[in-house]
Design a protein around this motif. Structure first.
Motif, PDB file in Angstrom:
ATOM      1  N   LEU A   7     -19.755  26.710  46.326  1.00 53.24           N
ATOM      2  CA  LEU A   7     -19.437  26.053  47.597  1.00 53.24           C
ATOM      3  C   LEU A   7     -20.631  26.082  48.545  1.00 53.24           C
ATOM      4  O   LEU A   7     -20.852  25.140  49.323  1.00 53.24           O
ATOM      5  CB  LEU A   7     -18.228  26.726  48.245  1.00 53.24           C
ATOM      6  N   HIS A   8     -21.406  27.145  48.479  1.00 49.34           N
ATOM      7  CA  HIS A   8     -22.637  27.240  49.270  1.00 49.34           C
ATOM      8  C   HIS A   8     -23.589  26.109  48.875  1.00 49.34           C
ATOM      9  O   HIS A   8     -24.113  25.373  49.734  1.00 49.34           O
ATOM     10  CB  HIS A   8     -23.277  28.606  49.032  1.00 49.34           C
ATOM     11  N   GLY A   9     -23.822  25.964  47.571  1.00 49.50           N
ATOM     12  CA  GLY A   9     -24.709  24.909  47.096  1.00 49.50           C
ATOM     13  C   GLY A   9     -24.193  23.529  47.452  1.00 49.50           C
ATOM     14  O   GLY A   9     -24.969  22.649  47.858  1.00 49.50           O
ATOM     15  N   ALA A  10     -22.883  23.317  47.319  1.00 46.71           N
ATOM     16  CA  ALA A  10     -22.303  22.021  47.655  1.00 46.71           C
ATOM     17  C   ALA A  10     -22.484  21.697  49.128  1.00 46.71           C
ATOM     18  O   ALA A  10     -22.788  20.554  49.500  1.00 46.71           O
ATOM     19  CB  ALA A  10     -20.823  21.993  47.278  1.00 46.71           C
ATOM     20  N   SER A  11     -22.309  22.697  49.996  1.00 45.59           N
ATOM     21  CA  SER A  11     -22.459  22.462  51.434  1.00 45.59           C
ATOM     22  C   SER A  11     -23.910  22.123  51.784  1.00 45.59           C
ATOM     23  O   SER A  11     -24.166  21.282  52.651  1.00 45.59           O
ATOM     24  CB  SER A  11     -21.981  23.685  52.222  1.00 45.59           C
TER      25      SER A  11
ATOM     26  N   VAL B 173     -15.016  21.358  51.510  1.00 46.50           N
ATOM     27  CA  VAL B 173     -15.950  22.034  52.416  1.00 46.50           C
ATOM     28  C   VAL B 173     -15.707  21.673  53.873  1.00 46.50           C
ATOM     29  O   VAL B 173     -15.764  22.540  54.746  1.00 46.50           O
ATOM     30  CB  VAL B 173     -17.412  21.689  52.015  1.00 46.50           C
ATOM     31  N   LEU B 174     -15.411  20.404  54.134  1.00 48.04           N
ATOM     32  CA  LEU B 174     -15.346  19.927  55.515  1.00 48.04           C
ATOM     33  C   LEU B 174     -13.975  19.416  55.932  1.00 48.04           C
ATOM     34  O   LEU B 174     -13.773  19.107  57.111  1.00 48.04           O
ATOM     35  CB  LEU B 174     -16.366  18.784  55.716  1.00 48.04           C
ATOM     36  N   GLY B 175     -13.041  19.286  55.005  1.00 38.66           N
ATOM     37  CA  GLY B 175     -11.772  18.628  55.280  1.00 38.66           C
ATOM     38  C   GLY B 175     -10.885  19.364  56.278  1.00 38.66           C
ATOM     39  O   GLY B 175     -11.019  20.568  56.505  1.00 38.66           O
ATOM     40  N   THR B 176      -9.946  18.604  56.880  1.00 44.64           N
ATOM     41  CA  THR B 176      -9.022  19.177  57.856  1.00 44.64           C
ATOM     42  C   THR B 176      -7.794  19.794  57.196  1.00 44.64           C
ATOM     43  O   THR B 176      -7.073  20.569  57.828  1.00 44.64           O
ATOM     44  CB  THR B 176      -8.573  18.096  58.849  1.00 44.64           C
ATOM     45  N   ASP B 177      -7.522  19.439  55.948  1.00 40.08           N
ATOM     46  CA  ASP B 177      -6.429  20.075  55.207  1.00 40.08           C
ATOM     47  C   ASP B 177      -6.776  21.548  55.007  1.00 40.08           C
ATOM     48  O   ASP B 177      -7.855  21.881  54.509  1.00 40.08           O
ATOM     49  CB  ASP B 177      -6.256  19.372  53.861  1.00 40.08           C
ATOM     50  N   ASN B 178      -5.870  22.430  55.340  1.00 44.06           N
ATOM     51  CA  ASN B 178      -6.164  23.868  55.288  1.00 44.06           C
ATOM     52  C   ASN B 178      -5.972  24.479  53.905  1.00 44.06           C
ATOM     53  O   ASN B 178      -6.339  25.640  53.695  1.00 44.06           O
ATOM     54  CB  ASN B 178      -5.293  24.626  56.299  1.00 44.06           C
ATOM     55  N   PHE B 179      -5.423  23.721  52.946  1.00 41.97           N
ATOM     56  CA  PHE B 179      -5.146  24.320  51.644  1.00 41.97           C
ATOM     57  C   PHE B 179      -6.392  24.846  50.934  1.00 41.97           C
ATOM     58  O   PHE B 179      -6.343  25.934  50.346  1.00 41.97           O
ATOM     59  CB  PHE B 179      -4.398  23.335  50.741  1.00 41.97           C
ATOM     60  N   PRO B 180      -7.555  24.120  50.938  1.00 44.59           N
ATOM     61  CA  PRO B 180      -8.742  24.698  50.299  1.00 44.59           C
ATOM     62  C   PRO B 180      -9.112  26.065  50.866  1.00 44.59           C
ATOM     63  O   PRO B 180      -9.537  26.950  50.119  1.00 44.59           O
ATOM     64  CB  PRO B 180      -9.834  23.667  50.596  1.00 44.59           C
ATOM     65  N   ARG B 181      -8.932  26.287  52.171  1.00 46.91           N
ATOM     66  CA  ARG B 181      -9.246  27.592  52.766  1.00 46.91           C
ATOM     67  C   ARG B 181      -8.168  28.629  52.446  1.00 46.91           C
ATOM     68  O   ARG B 181      -8.458  29.811  52.226  1.00 46.91           O
ATOM     69  CB  ARG B 181      -9.439  27.433  54.280  1.00 46.91           C
ATOM     70  N   THR B 182      -6.909  28.170  52.387  1.00 49.86           N
ATOM     71  CA  THR B 182      -5.827  29.077  51.985  1.00 49.86           C
ATOM     72  C   THR B 182      -6.055  29.580  50.561  1.00 49.86           C
ATOM     73  O   THR B 182      -5.893  30.767  50.264  1.00 49.86           O
ATOM     74  CB  THR B 182      -4.470  28.353  52.068  1.00 49.86           C
TER      75      THR B 182
ATOM     76  N   THR C 251      -6.807  23.655  40.913  1.00 53.71           N
ATOM     77  CA  THR C 251      -5.609  23.896  41.725  1.00 53.71           C
ATOM     78  C   THR C 251      -5.585  23.018  42.972  1.00 53.71           C
ATOM     79  O   THR C 251      -4.537  22.470  43.346  1.00 53.71           O
ATOM     80  CB  THR C 251      -5.532  25.386  42.126  1.00 53.71           C
ATOM     81  N   ILE C 252      -6.727  22.847  43.627  1.00 55.75           N
ATOM     82  CA  ILE C 252      -6.777  21.965  44.799  1.00 55.75           C
ATOM     83  C   ILE C 252      -6.461  20.532  44.397  1.00 55.75           C
ATOM     84  O   ILE C 252      -5.649  19.842  45.039  1.00 55.75           O
ATOM     85  CB  ILE C 252      -8.149  22.043  45.486  1.00 55.75           C
ATOM     86  N   LEU C 253      -7.084  20.053  43.340  1.00 53.21           N
ATOM     87  CA  LEU C 253      -6.859  18.675  42.896  1.00 53.21           C
ATOM     88  C   LEU C 253      -5.397  18.413  42.597  1.00 53.21           C
ATOM     89  O   LEU C 253      -4.827  17.409  43.034  1.00 53.21           O
ATOM     90  CB  LEU C 253      -7.715  18.384  41.657  1.00 53.21           C
ATOM     91  N   CYS C 254      -4.776  19.311  41.841  1.00 54.16           N
ATOM     92  CA  CYS C 254      -3.417  19.058  41.364  1.00 54.16           C
ATOM     93  C   CYS C 254      -2.347  19.367  42.403  1.00 54.16           C
ATOM     94  O   CYS C 254      -1.181  19.008  42.191  1.00 54.16           O
ATOM     95  CB  CYS C 254      -3.160  19.867  40.093  1.00 54.16           C
ATOM     96  N   ASN C 255      -2.701  19.993  43.499  1.00 49.54           N
ATOM     97  CA  ASN C 255      -1.739  20.230  44.580  1.00 49.54           C
ATOM     98  C   ASN C 255      -1.968  19.282  45.754  1.00 49.54           C
ATOM     99  O   ASN C 255      -1.362  19.452  46.816  1.00 49.54           O
ATOM    100  CB  ASN C 255      -1.820  21.677  45.051  1.00 49.54           C
ATOM    101  N   SER C 256      -2.833  18.295  45.574  1.00 45.09           N
ATOM    102  CA  SER C 256      -3.151  17.347  46.634  1.00 45.09           C
ATOM    103  C   SER C 256      -2.624  15.964  46.280  1.00 45.09           C
ATOM    104  O   SER C 256      -2.989  15.399  45.240  1.00 45.09           O
ATOM    105  CB  SER C 256      -4.671  17.281  46.851  1.00 45.09           C
TER     106      SER C 256
END
Length: 420
Positions: free
Chosen positions: A153-157, A263-272, A290-295
């Motif tokens: 995630l660091h590299g992606a950001s 990294v930047l989205g307003t949906d809180n699930f990636p941070r959860t 998990t993020i992909l399939c729960n979105s």
């Protein structure tokens, strides 16, 4: 005296739980900070405001941008002693349209990191395209734990900040290698929707439940500078009920829109999910699926194939070996874009360079942007032109067949995020 001893015994689980919760909170703060800050090496490409050579990008009009080939952002990672392998992988996967971020983790010395940056800065095409950077302040990543997820995630950001032009993100380790040229890969990607995500995934947990999901760990790679043993708590936790867990190999090809969502989205699930996985073994293999399939936004964009070839007998403990002709043919005809080469010796990589990539030793893979004379003693790519010109070969035909198989007869929809 017995009552006192009993009280101390009762306090021990509480103390352990307190340590775990405190470490989890600090780990989460570290992970969340990745979306707002990064460190890179002293600028020698792409970070000092100097524009790339206009011969590589002759037109910047909107019409040209809409019809130009796509671009891939590569995070190429290695550890101590991997500089040579990182450079070889960079040369094999290079194209002026792409973006590259090289990361030697904290086990490598700073001098090794500096030498890597200087070597990259000495390559004329890298200076001209200004599309290769080296992380100056490295992360430390255990193979297990949440530090690999933090590092990715660091590299992606960083790549999001460095360029707004790329379309897909690929996290390459030195254990992977391309099986086709970037001209061939970009040619096929230019015909695909830019929101597709190539991710192997399954909801079947099986043995992973007791060994990778229920154990509670503290990854020292998040808060220590030296390598130490992983801390395992005696307690185990239940699987989540608020969302469905999916897992798969850590290698994937992810769309820019999905990376921005994480990294930047307003949906809180990636941070959860970050918080949940911060104390879980092998968190990276669970995070993106998990993020992909729960979105609802992204679960229809996933193709259950990561376009990576891995030999059936490939294990981390196996010694490096040659491939027999049948195995090499099987790898090529698989239609994969990349292969896991952790057990391949240099002779196999030399054969891939010669037969599949057309790459000479110490040179980048020739593409449509290379204008050198084949009769000249200099490299074909010592003279360059428009990077938007692609010259795909047989590799694009193999990848096309594979993509058609994946998209035909609704195969990919029948294998999307199936709850087992």
């Amino acid at each position: 005296m017995q009552n006192g001893a009993h009280g101390v015994a009762k306090e021990q689980p509480r103390l352990t739980l307190y340590i775990i919760l405190t470490t989890a909170f600090l780990s989460l703060c570290f992970l969340l900070s990745l979306s707002s800050s990064f460190h890179s090496s002293p600028p020698y490409s792409g970070s000092n405001g100097i524009r790339p050579d206009p011969r590589l990008f002759p037109s910047s009009s909107k019409i040209a941008a809409d019809t130009s080939p796509p671009s891939v952002a590569y995070l190429i990672s290695g550890s101590s002693g991997d500089s040579r392998r990182i450079l070889r992988l960079l040369f094999a996967a290079y194209h002026p349209r792409n973006r590259y971020l090289l990361h030697l983790d904290s086990l490598a010395t700073q001098s090794e990191r500096d030498r890597l940056a200087l070597t990259v800065g000495d390559v004329p095409i890298f200076r001209a395209a200004r599309n290769v950077d080296v992380v100056g302040k490295p992360d430390f990543a255990y193979r297990r734990g949440s530090s690999p997820m933090a590092s990715t995630l660091h590299g992606a950001s960083i790549l999001l900040r460095l360029s707004g032009a790329w379309d897909w993100f690929v996290d390459l380790s030195v254990d992977e290698y391309p099986l086709l040229t970037q001209d061939e890969l970009l040619h096929i990607l230019s015909y695909l929707p830019k929101d597709l995500n190539f991710v192997n995934h399954t909801s079947y947990i099986g043995w992973k439940e007791s060994r990778r999901l229920k154990p509670v760990i503290v990854d020292p790679g998040l808060y220590l500078v030296e390598k130490t043993d992983m801390f395992f708590a005696s307690q185990k936790r239940e699987l989540p009920k608020a969302f469905k867990l999916f897992s798969g190999p850590s290698f994937s090809i992810l769309s820019r829109s999905f990376i921005e969502h994480c990294v930047l989205g307003t949906d809180n699930f990636p941070r959860t999910l970050l918080m949940y996985l911060s104390n879980t073994p092998a968190s990276l293999s669970n995070y993106f699926p998990t993020i992909l399939c729960n979105s609802n936004l992204f679960k229809k964009t996933i193709i259950n194939n990561n376009l990576l070839y891995q030999a059936s007998n490939d294990t981390s403990k196996e010694r490096r070996h040659q491939l027999d002709p049948k195995e090499f043919t099987e790898m090529v005809e698989s239609g994969a874009a990349f292969a896991r080469v952790s057990t391949f010796d240099d002779a196999v990589l030399d054969r891939i360079d010669h037969e599949l990539l057309g790459r000479a030793h110490g040179e980048v893979v020739p593409g449509g942007w290379c204008l050198g004379d084949s009769g000249d003693n200099r490299s074909l790519c010592s003279v360059w032109g428009d990077s938007g010109i692609l010259r795909p070969g047989s590799g694009s035909e193999r990848l096309e067949r594979r993509i058609v198989e994946l998209l035909s007869n609704d195969w990919f929809r029948l294998h999307q995020c199936i709850a087992e």
